[in-house]
Design an enzyme around this catalytic site. Sequence first.
Site, PDB file in Angstrom:
ATOM      1  N   GLU A 101      -2.205 -23.819 -52.196  1.00 56.84           N
ATOM      2  CA  GLU A 101      -2.886 -24.907 -52.386  1.00 56.84           C
ATOM      3  C   GLU A 101      -3.283 -25.548 -54.123  1.00 56.84           C
ATOM      4  O   GLU A 101      -3.101 -26.272 -53.955  1.00 56.84           O
ATOM      5  CB  GLU A 101      -3.985 -24.439 -51.254  1.00 56.84           C
ATOM      6  CG  GLU A 101      -4.586 -23.603 -52.026  1.00 56.84           C
ATOM      7  CD  GLU A 101      -6.497 -23.261 -51.570  1.00 56.84           C
ATOM      8  OE1 GLU A 101      -6.592 -24.548 -51.195  1.00 56.84           O
ATOM      9  OE2 GLU A 101      -7.362 -22.763 -51.472  1.00 56.84           O
ATOM     10  N   ARG A 135     -23.600 -19.452 -49.331  1.00 53.93           N
ATOM     11  CA  ARG A 135     -23.748 -20.087 -50.937  1.00 53.93           C
ATOM     12  C   ARG A 135     -24.553 -20.184 -51.357  1.00 53.93           C
ATOM     13  O   ARG A 135     -25.267 -20.490 -50.657  1.00 53.93           O
ATOM     14  CB  ARG A 135     -22.905 -21.485 -51.895  1.00 53.93           C
ATOM     15  CG  ARG A 135     -21.270 -21.547 -50.786  1.00 53.93           C
ATOM     16  CD  ARG A 135     -20.065 -20.851 -51.542  1.00 53.93           C
ATOM     17  NE  ARG A 135     -18.865 -20.372 -50.480  1.00 53.93           N
ATOM     18  CZ  ARG A 135     -17.690 -19.774 -51.751  1.00 53.93           C
ATOM     19  NH1 ARG A 135     -18.003 -18.773 -52.380  1.00 53.93           N
ATOM     20  NH2 ARG A 135     -16.713 -19.772 -50.769  1.00 53.93           N
ATOM     21  N   GLY A 178     -16.824 -14.355 -58.543  1.00 55.74           N
ATOM     22  CA  GLY A 178     -18.731 -15.036 -58.817  1.00 55.74           C
ATOM     23  C   GLY A 178     -19.404 -14.200 -58.289  1.00 55.74           C
ATOM     24  O   GLY A 178     -20.599 -13.832 -58.481  1.00 55.74           O
ATOM     25  N   ILE A 183      -9.691 -12.964 -49.228  1.00 54.71           N
ATOM     26  CA  ILE A 183      -7.881 -12.770 -48.924  1.00 54.71           C
ATOM     27  C   ILE A 183      -6.975 -13.467 -50.103  1.00 54.71           C
ATOM     28  O   ILE A 183      -5.802 -13.115 -49.189  1.00 54.71           O
ATOM     29  CB  ILE A 183      -7.886 -13.835 -47.525  1.00 54.71           C
ATOM     30  CG1 ILE A 183      -8.560 -15.177 -47.887  1.00 54.71           C
ATOM     31  CG2 ILE A 183      -9.325 -13.785 -46.153  1.00 54.71           C
ATOM     32  CD1 ILE A 183      -8.144 -16.472 -47.304  1.00 54.71           C
ATOM     33  N   ASP A 184      -7.126 -13.903 -50.994  1.00 54.28           N
ATOM     34  CA  ASP A 184      -6.965 -13.800 -51.612  1.00 54.28           C
ATOM     35  C   ASP A 184      -5.734 -12.908 -52.817  1.00 54.28           C
ATOM     36  O   ASP A 184      -4.816 -13.198 -53.682  1.00 54.28           O
ATOM     37  CB  ASP A 184      -7.247 -15.289 -53.132  1.00 54.28           C
ATOM     38  CG  ASP A 184      -7.177 -16.196 -52.239  1.00 54.28           C
ATOM     39  OD1 ASP A 184      -6.662 -16.597 -50.792  1.00 54.28           O
ATOM     40  OD2 ASP A 184      -8.366 -17.142 -52.808  1.00 54.28           O
ATOM     41  N   MET A 201      -4.097 -20.725 -48.629  1.00 50.43           N
ATOM     42  CA  MET A 201      -4.916 -20.698 -49.288  1.00 50.43           C
ATOM     43  C   MET A 201      -4.590 -19.844 -51.053  1.00 50.43           C
ATOM     44  O   MET A 201      -3.569 -19.078 -50.224  1.00 50.43           O
ATOM     45  CB  MET A 201      -6.334 -19.849 -48.755  1.00 50.43           C
ATOM     46  CG  MET A 201      -6.482 -20.733 -47.600  1.00 50.43           C
ATOM     47  SD  MET A 201      -8.123 -20.254 -46.838  1.00 50.43           S
ATOM     48  CE  MET A 201      -8.610 -20.982 -46.182  1.00 50.43           C
TER      49      MET A 201
END
Length: 365
Positions: free
Chosen positions: A250, A74, A106, A151-152, A194
């Site tokens: 989550e 990041r 992002g 991965i989402d 997740m």
Amino acid sequence: KKKIAIMTSGGDSPGMNGVVRACVRMALHMGCDAYCIYEGYEGLVQGGNLIRKMEWYDVRGWLSEGGTLIGTARCMAFYEREGRLKAAKNMILNGIDALIICGGDGSLTGADKFRAEWPSLLEELVANGTFTAQEVHPFSHLNIVGLVGSIDNDLSGTDATIGCYSALARICHAVDLIEATAYSHSRAFVVEVMGRHCGWLALMAGVATGADFIFIPEKPSEDNWREEMCSIVEHHRKIGKRKTIVIIAEGALDREGNKITPTMVKDLLADKDGLGLDTRITTLGHVQRGGTAVAYDRMLGTLQGVEAVKAVLEATPDTKTCVITINENKIMRKPLMEAVLDTKKVAKAIERQDFEEAMALRDTE
Ligand code: ATP
């Protein structure tokens, strides 16, 4: 000779190494020089040995490796113009005017901003004496192509993001392991996966493991979710099921926008006055992101990496920045910012508890 750089940014995902390998080798195959930017945008801002020229054999064996071997980070500096100015300087110092970025929304937003600002960054580098006008002239058009590593499976406009099927496979494997104990002891397990704004992993893991109940952010259960879940679990128990699996994303919410936590679900299943099940919580955490990429992600990363290099070489100054997607099994190019903005719309709809809108947007993705 065109110089094409590739970087990975944001959270790592299985398949990113396949992307890097494909981009490096396709760039070399097309007669270009290939570069890797290490540590995401941090490498671009810092320059030096974080920007490295790559040869064919430098990426040998990368296809089966997990995570990202060129690192990711990041980078706060890249949010600021000053950081992006340093990045532009490092690109020019290395002769690079084409970037392929594999990351989440992002990272792709940052890429779009960088490209939009590019002419003014060059002007500033000339005005402050870093380069002459002649030196920056060959770099007047910055070419950027995005790839979605996540991965989402949370980016709008693509059927699958690079890494989502690996994470799904890992979750299914973990549930298979848990089920052995659940069955043996006749227990219930609440498995947290997740997905803060996107329930794809929880939903598909539910389908693929035959879970008793799932919770996802986009479609919170009705007000009576407690009764609903308990009656379904009770029914399954009555017909002889010895194991109970509840999967919870989550970011799971109730209709009022309150978080539904694994502890809440566990307490409900374990309630002595109710089902009274011996219940455990398993939070899968980073296990979901680890390990090698499944075959699908290796294939997706490779095909999309090749397409990204083609897109770089075919782009003209008027070409909109594109993201490489897969739609109905075809590798496609789509306008990058449209995909990013559609993605943000879903997250915003969930935040303001407009779940109908969130589901409608997911349906049109
Ligand atoms: P993930 O889905 O795993 O969170 P991501 O790419 O969305 O991946 P972010 O942390 O949002 O992860 O972004 C990665 C990096 O991209 C940031 O650290 C920052 O350097 C850059 N970046 C993100 N958003 C912007 C922005 N709006 N402007 C400039 N740079 C940005």
